[in-house]
Design an enzyme around this catalytic site. Structure first.
Site, PDB file in Angstrom:
ATOM      1  CG  ASP A   8      16.748 -45.982  53.798  1.00  0.00           C
ATOM      2  OD1 ASP A   8      16.108 -45.212  54.370  1.00  0.00           O
ATOM      3  OD2 ASP A   8      18.165 -45.670  54.363  1.00  0.00           O
ATOM      4  CB  CYS A  65      17.552 -42.116  53.578  1.00  0.00           C
ATOM      5  SG  CYS A  65      18.313 -40.615  53.636  1.00  0.00           S
ATOM      6  CB  THR A  67      19.338 -37.519  57.625  1.00  0.00           C
ATOM      7  OG1 THR A  67      20.042 -37.894  56.501  1.00  0.00           O
ATOM      8  CG2 THR A  67      19.487 -37.957  59.065  1.00  0.00           C
ATOM      9  CG  HIS A  98      14.822 -19.108  43.234  1.00  0.00           C
ATOM     10  ND1 HIS A  98      15.425 -18.393  44.366  1.00  0.00           N
ATOM     11  CD2 HIS A  98      13.589 -18.667  43.175  1.00  0.00           C
ATOM     12  CE1 HIS A  98      14.563 -17.423  44.670  1.00  0.00           C
ATOM     13  NE2 HIS A  98      13.759 -17.336  43.858  1.00  0.00           N
ATOM     14  NE  ARG A 109      16.141 -43.935  61.273  1.00  0.00           N
ATOM     15  CZ  ARG A 109      17.071 -44.714  61.015  1.00  0.00           C
ATOM     16  NH1 ARG A 109      18.355 -44.107  60.990  1.00  0.00           N
ATOM     17  NH2 ARG A 109      17.048 -46.064  60.995  1.00  0.00           N
ATOM     18  NE  ARG A 132      17.287 -13.196  40.424  1.00  0.00           N
ATOM     19  CZ  ARG A 132      15.950 -13.179  40.792  1.00  0.00           C
ATOM     20  NH1 ARG A 132      15.264 -12.796  39.663  1.00  0.00           N
ATOM     21  NH2 ARG A 132      15.629 -13.097  41.797  1.00  0.00           N
ATOM     22  CG  HIS A 133      16.030 -18.227  39.784  1.00  0.00           C
ATOM     23  ND1 HIS A 133      16.692 -17.740  40.562  1.00  0.00           N
ATOM     24  CD2 HIS A 133      14.866 -17.235  39.601  1.00  0.00           C
ATOM     25  CE1 HIS A 133      16.232 -17.050  41.436  1.00  0.00           C
ATOM     26  NE2 HIS A 133      15.298 -16.473  40.726  1.00  0.00           N
TER      27      HIS A 133
HETATM   28  C1  RB5 Z   1      20.142 -45.500  57.888  1.00  0.00           C
HETATM   29  O1  RB5 Z   1      20.373 -45.717  59.041  1.00  0.00           O
HETATM   30  C2  RB5 Z   1      20.508 -44.113  57.366  1.00  0.00           C
HETATM   31  O2  RB5 Z   1      21.970 -43.886  57.467  1.00  0.00           O
HETATM   32  C3  RB5 Z   1      20.056 -43.673  56.222  1.00  0.00           C
HETATM   33  O3  RB5 Z   1      18.447 -43.519  56.277  1.00  0.00           O
HETATM   34  C4  RB5 Z   1      20.186 -42.220  55.852  1.00  0.00           C
HETATM   35  O4  RB5 Z   1      19.776 -41.303  56.802  1.00  0.00           O
HETATM   36  C5  RB5 Z   1      21.394 -41.705  55.333  1.00  0.00           C
HETATM   37  O5  RB5 Z   1      21.849 -40.706  54.983  1.00  0.00           O
END
Ligand code: RB5
Length: 145
Positions: A8, A65, A67, A98, A109, A132-133
């Site tokens: 994104d 994205c 996070t 695994h 970010r 096992r995995h």
């Molecule tokens: C966008 O602001 C943010 O929410 C997206 O990039 C992401 O981190 C969502 O999980």
């Protein structure tokens, strides 16, 4: 090796960096977008990359994205997509060893470019351990039926 990549707006700069990095190394990269830092909804791109991998159009996928969390949740809704959020190379190593993950998810970010390169390198060069995995990943596959 073919790799689908997507992000994104919050992962766009990291996506562009990783795409160039992989192309310089000789990988064939299918860029599923987004194509700018304009705000977009991450599930659209998670679905495109997850479908590329699940249909075997590409061997692996890489998603980014802000996070990595939203991309992970969304990609794992597609049957045959096994997405792992990896913030460090060691996480990527075990996601392959695994978990046999076929999609690497990173946090645009939160991760620096060198850390992301190292994380990508380990993910793409590590094979599944099986044994096992594999019993455990097969138990997960049963959830899909
Ligand atoms: C966008 O602001 C943010 O929410 C997206 O990039 C992401 O981190 C969502 O999980």
């Amino acid at each position: 090796m073919k790799i689908a990549i997507g992000s994104d707006h919050a992962g766009f700069e990291l996506k562009e960096h990783v795409k160039n990095y992989l192309e310089l190394k000789g990988f064939e990269v299918i860029d599923e977008g987004t194509n700018s830092v304009d705000s977009v909804d991450y599930p659209i791109f998670a679905k495109k990359v997850a479908e590329d991998v699940a249909s075997k159009k590409t061997e692996y996928g890489i998603l980014m994205c802000g996070t990595g969390i939203g991309m992970s949740i969304a990609a794992n809704k597609i049957k045959g997509a096994y997405a792992a959020l990896c913030l460090y190379p060691t996480m990527a190593k075990y996601a392959r060893l695994h978990n046999n993950a076929n999609i690497l998810v990173m946090a645009g970010r939160l991760m620096g470019l060198t850390l992301a390169e190292e994380t990508v390198d380990i993910f793409l060069s590590t094979d599944f351990n099986g044994g096992r995995h594999e019993r455990r990943t097969n138990e997960i596959k049963e959830f899909e039926n």
